[in-house]
Design a protein around this motif. Structure first.
Motif, PDB file in Angstrom:
ATOM      1  N   LYS A  43       0.833  -1.190   0.000  1.00 59.79           N
ATOM      2  CA  LYS A  43       0.000   0.000   0.000  1.00 59.79           C
ATOM      3  C   LYS A  43       0.874   1.249   0.000  1.00 59.79           C
ATOM      4  O   LYS A  43       1.659   1.485   0.915  1.00 59.79           O
ATOM      5  CB  LYS A  43      -0.912  -0.013   1.229  1.00 59.79           C
ATOM      6  CG  LYS A  43      -1.810   1.159   1.332  1.00 59.79           C
ATOM      7  CD  LYS A  43      -3.037   1.002   0.489  1.00 59.79           C
ATOM      8  CE  LYS A  43      -4.029   2.085   0.850  1.00 59.79           C
ATOM      9  NZ  LYS A  43      -4.450   2.891  -0.230  1.00 59.79           N
ATOM     10  N   SER A  93       0.600   5.531  -0.762  1.00 57.63           N
ATOM     11  CA  SER A  93      -0.287   6.662  -1.008  1.00 57.63           C
ATOM     12  C   SER A  93       0.543   7.760  -1.659  1.00 57.63           C
ATOM     13  O   SER A  93       1.710   7.953  -1.330  1.00 57.63           O
ATOM     14  CB  SER A  93      -0.957   7.140   0.280  1.00 57.63           C
ATOM     15  OG  SER A  93      -0.009   7.482   1.251  1.00 57.63           O
ATOM     16  N   THR A 108       4.029   7.887   0.179  1.00 58.44           N
ATOM     17  CA  THR A 108       4.195   7.332   1.514  1.00 58.44           C
ATOM     18  C   THR A 108       4.028   5.820   1.456  1.00 58.44           C
ATOM     19  O   THR A 108       3.057   5.322   0.896  1.00 58.44           O
ATOM     20  CB  THR A 108       3.165   7.940   2.488  1.00 58.44           C
ATOM     21  OG1 THR A 108       3.322   9.363   2.490  1.00 58.44           O
ATOM     22  CG2 THR A 108       3.355   7.405   3.902  1.00 58.44           C
ATOM     23  N   ASN A 133       3.014   2.671   3.226  1.00 56.20           N
ATOM     24  CA  ASN A 133       2.184   2.305   4.368  1.00 56.20           C
ATOM     25  C   ASN A 133       2.394   0.832   4.716  1.00 56.20           C
ATOM     26  O   ASN A 133       1.471   0.024   4.647  1.00 56.20           O
ATOM     27  CB  ASN A 133       0.714   2.586   4.052  1.00 56.20           C
ATOM     28  CG  ASN A 133       0.475   4.050   3.758  1.00 56.20           C
ATOM     29  OD1 ASN A 133       0.789   4.897   4.571  1.00 56.20           O
ATOM     30  ND2 ASN A 133      -0.042   4.349   2.597  1.00 56.20           N
ATOM     31  N   ASP A 175       5.422  -1.828   7.114  1.00 53.23           N
ATOM     32  CA  ASP A 175       6.584  -1.795   8.003  1.00 53.23           C
ATOM     33  C   ASP A 175       7.796  -2.519   7.448  1.00 53.23           C
ATOM     34  O   ASP A 175       8.887  -2.378   7.975  1.00 53.23           O
ATOM     35  CB  ASP A 175       6.236  -2.329   9.395  1.00 53.23           C
ATOM     36  CG  ASP A 175       5.805  -3.786   9.379  1.00 53.23           C
ATOM     37  OD1 ASP A 175       5.485  -4.311   8.302  1.00 53.23           O
ATOM     38  OD2 ASP A 175       5.783  -4.398  10.469  1.00 53.23           O
ATOM     39  N   GLN A 184       7.309   4.838   8.073  1.00 49.95           N
ATOM     40  CA  GLN A 184       6.610   3.689   8.666  1.00 49.95           C
ATOM     41  C   GLN A 184       7.374   2.379   8.462  1.00 49.95           C
ATOM     42  O   GLN A 184       7.005   1.346   9.009  1.00 49.95           O
ATOM     43  CB  GLN A 184       5.210   3.563   8.067  1.00 49.95           C
ATOM     44  CG  GLN A 184       4.314   4.739   8.383  1.00 49.95           C
ATOM     45  CD  GLN A 184       2.953   4.598   7.740  1.00 49.95           C
ATOM     46  OE1 GLN A 184       2.334   3.542   7.822  1.00 49.95           O
ATOM     47  NE2 GLN A 184       2.494   5.645   7.095  1.00 49.95           N
TER      48      GLN A 184
END
Length: 112
Positions: A2, A4, A15, A17, A19, A50
């Motif tokens: 994911k 964004s 970004t 998303n 880990d 993240q």
């Protein structure tokens, strides 16, 4: 994986998303990142704040996405966690990418 994406003062902020960017996610990550950076004219800021783990496959995916950018566009990295920062420094990729402490800093610098 994911991601964004949003415009950010003439640049594109992407970004991550997740880990981890490891062998199990690297192909999907690479394809998603290439799709997110395929259009646009400004620099790309990859927010990794993240992400707590990157292996060689993940590193290769990031480098591959950078290489497919138009030559006038640059990829900036932002928000590297300590372990991810260590990978970039150990592999000397910190000399290839401009690394910023956070996305806000990268947005200001990419626009200037």
């Amino acid at each position: 994986m994911k991601l964004s994406s949003s415009p950010a003062n003439g640049a594109t902020l992407i970004t991550v998303n997740a880990d981890r960017i490891d062998a199990s996610a690297a192909i999907q990550f690479r394809d998603s990142l290439r799709e997110a950076t395929a259009t646009g004219t400004g620099d790309v800021i990859l927010d990794l704040s993240q992400v707590t783990f990157v292996d060689s496959s993940g590193l290769g995916a990031i480098v591959g996405a950078m290489k497919q950018l138009d030559p006038v566009r640059r990829m900036h990295l932002a928000g590297l966690t300590p372990d991810v920062d260590k990978v970039f420094r150990l592999t000397r990729m910190d000399t290839v990418f401009t690394i910023h402490p956070n996305a806000a800093h990268a947005i200001r610098r990419a626009a200037g």
